[in-house]
Design an enzyme around this catalytic site. Structure first.
Site, short mmCIF file in Angstrom:
data_model
loop_
_atom_site.label_atom_id
_atom_site.label_comp_id
_atom_site.label_asym_id
_atom_site.label_seq_id
_atom_site.Cartn_x
_atom_site.Cartn_y
_atom_site.Cartn_z
N LYS A 158 -14.45 3.36 -2.71
CA LYS A 158 -15.32 3.78 -1.60
C LYS A 158 -16.46 4.66 -2.13
CE LYS A 158 -11.69 3.71 1.95
NZ LYS A 158 -10.88 4.53 2.87
N HIS A 175 6.73 -26.73 -0.12
CA HIS A 175 5.87 -27.69 -0.81
C HIS A 175 4.83 -26.99 -1.69
CE1 HIS A 175 7.35 -31.03 1.77
NE2 HIS A 175 7.55 -30.04 2.61
N GLU A 202 0.82 -1.21 0.00
CA GLU A 202 0.00 0.00 0.00
C GLU A 202 0.86 1.27 0.00
OE1 GLU A 202 -2.84 0.52 3.30
OE2 GLU A 202 -4.38 0.90 1.79
#
Lengths: 410, 410
Positions: free
Chosen positions: B403, B288, B262
């Site tokens: 937003k 793995h 960010e």
């Protein structure tokens, strides 16, 4: 049933590339070279057999301890996490995976040796973490080995672990030799613990099989497009983000990271390094973390948005207006499910507006059939992409060097 | 104290670039523009004040529910996870973060309203997830608001949440206005819940301060090198992997992903998209999974290996040789801690051999001072890198669009 939408431009894709991918996986399946394509059917008798064991297991045990790592645990955890909310009475599952002593001690504290079934899972049979932890459990809990009915083994037919199980007359389940560890969740690897815990694995297999049939019948062309797009654009977009809007996808995301990363990060036939980097995010949490980088950082990622249309619809945001906090009143009287879906759609729009390539997977609700479908979806997508990258999708030669170096350190 | 080693070639780095990074952060700190540099000292009185509250809190509550997301939860979780094994008697912490209704319901089931202190954390005060969840809790648990001594608020001095707290005479703590959310863990954001839970936050601050002083005294030049290397090579290596060998680093990894992604995913002064993509892995589990991609996939990643020299040294792999499983006997009689460290070193060597740029962070053991140091390390590294990328490290303009779109959806 899930709904798939490609929001990127599919017009420029070469039809020949799409056919090449499809023909390659059809050959893998038909020739028997690659076994996972057959698991949704071939695992059905196993599930029936396991169901016949269920009553005895259920009377005796309330916990199943899974000793396994990587392909021997990630898929089980993914399915458990997704289905646990709707299967709250399934037995407790404990995972002993990492060689981290802090984790091993924490998990061991949770084990009641009289009420726990131990399932040791390793395809090769020689995984150092798994065998070391198994030995620790045998000694700490003084587990008898011969004819033990509280230790099960899942492994390749002729592995050292299979020989060990037979010597001690332990119940043993086989992973087909043509099924790789990271593609094995619908084999005994996942079916044994999940069925015995009480999850409806038959419904998972059915969902997987239905999707597979649709794929063979060319009703899922969006997958061919997505694989072709990802592979042909891999220089420009080396990263693929899965942005899933529910915490219950967290372990599924790790399973995707394994199957995608380990299958596709390879040298191709010309010895060139190729591969696509998987990144797993959770919404709305990672809107507060990684999203900024997607929107304003380099255009080097594609993003798959995944969301659930109906999830606990009854949990509402109250019709409560608090002085000074009226700013958030626009969601009053909505459900949290509506909020998180609206957040997904709003974020997807903002990501699209920023010029990022996006596709979308929509769930109606989380159920067994959809979970089976999503597993097959990601397995097929990986196989299609591997075929187009001209690599061996199913090996992992790069991790062998480290194992050899490890042995020299003691 | 941690030990830092850069295994990549530092000779070609331009000394001017290193100085540029250092001078930029020195200016940020000295001018007061950026506040986190001062927290290790300025938070000390706060911790003393909190300690004086501890006895009352401890008598009344056994659980602290944190209502916050992103910068208001990730750092707290990271510290809790690392220090919980050595602080087992600290109060239970419950996190209410995501708008996911499944998670909210699960967490709410764990809350005993008479024994829980609720801490609402939001820098801006207007976070929709946080306010919606808070309202749900108020209604579900019938929490009185006026003069409540079981609701605390942590926010900016003049936020709407601060005004709300004052109107109801709730105890309120301030996040300094020049401290961004993702850099705020050593402010009231982390100090309030962690101190009241019983963690030794004073020792965390001390570790952070010691490291910071060393940095200002130019005793941590490896950081300048690393930031310069990462930034100047960012076209070739757009991804930075943190490969940490202990499950207890999982939440810390998420905190790193936030602060790195960010802060650094931005448009620079020339409007160009720049940024580095953080990836958090856990060893040995991800050997793995993701390792194959690092070793044989495209050379587009740097890797930081992190390991703990001493961790639960007493948990041994038994001297038990099982017929057919002798292959793993080479670790018999060793501790799991030795095994996981050997795995880290073997993997690091194999990654180095494959041509990948590597650096290493070594812990002696997990303790409060080291945790504080690592937090400062990553904050400083982020600031240095941001300065060299010529971006605003501390804003997040890209997430605002979503937003705004969200508000139009209701």
């Amino acid at each position: 049933m899930l709904t798939y939408t490609n929001h990127f431009d599919t017009k420029t894709l070469d039809p020949f590339t799409l056919e090449k991918g499809f023909e390659a996986v059809r050959y893998e399946a038909a020739s028997g070279e690659v076994g996972y394509y057959h698991l949704p059917i071939s695992s059905q008798p196993l599930v029936e057999e396991l169901k016949s064991l269920y009553h005895d297991i259920d009377r005796r045990f309330n916990t199943i301890a899974i000793i396994g790592i990587g392909g021997s645990s990630l898929g089980i955890k993914a399915i458990e996490r997704l289905l646990r909310p709707s299967t709250p009475n399934a037995k407790k599952l404990i995972y002993l995976e990492n060689s981290d002593p802090i984790s091993i001690m924490q998990e061991m504290k949770q084990i009641d040796k009289f009420r726990t079934l131990f399932i040791v899972i390793s395809k090769s049979g020689g995984t150092v973490e798994t065998l070391s932890i198994f030995k620790r459990l045998v000694v700490s809990f003084e587990l008898p080995l011969d004819h033990s009915d509280q230790i099960y083994v899942v492994s390749d037919e002729n592995s050292i672990l299979a020989h060990f199980a037979d010597e001690h007359h332990l119940r043993r389940f086989v992973i087909p030799s043509n099924v790789g560890g990271r593609f094995s969740v619908l084999s005994a690897v996942g079916m044994v613990p999940l069925t015995l815990a009480g999850f409806d694995t038959a419904a998972i297999l059915k969902g997987a099989q239905t999707f597979l049939e649709q794929f063979w019948n060319r009703q899922e062309e969006h997958m061919l497009q997505k694989a072709a797009y990802y592979v042909t654009q891999s220089d420009q977009y080396p990263m693929n983000v899965l942005f899933a809007y529910s915490d219950t996808f967290e372990e599924f995301g790790k399973w995707v990271v394994q199957i995608w990363g380990e299958s596709l990060g390879k040298r191709n036939r010309r010895g060139e390094r190729v591969g696509l980097t998987p990144i797993s995010l959770i919404g709305s949490v990672d809107q507060h973390s990684f999203l900024q980088l997607i929107i304003e950082g380099p255009l080097n990622k594609t993003v798959t948005f995944m969301h659930i249309e109906h999830s606990e619809d009854h949990l509402m945001i109250p019709e409560l207006s608090l002085h000074y906090l009226e700013k958030s009143d626009f969601v009053n009287g909505k459900s949290f499910n509506e909020l998180i879906n609206a957040q997904c759609h709003a974020t997807m729009q903002s990501v699209l507006q920023s010029g990022v390539s996006v596709d979308e997977i929509a769930w109606k609700q989380i159920d067994e059939a959809s979970v089976g479908e999503l597993i097959l979806y990601y397995e097929l997508l990986t196989s299609l992409s591997g075929a187009l990258l001209e690599i061996n999708t199913y090996d992992q030669p790069g991790v062998e060097i480290g194992k050899k170096i490890l042995e020299t350190q003691f």
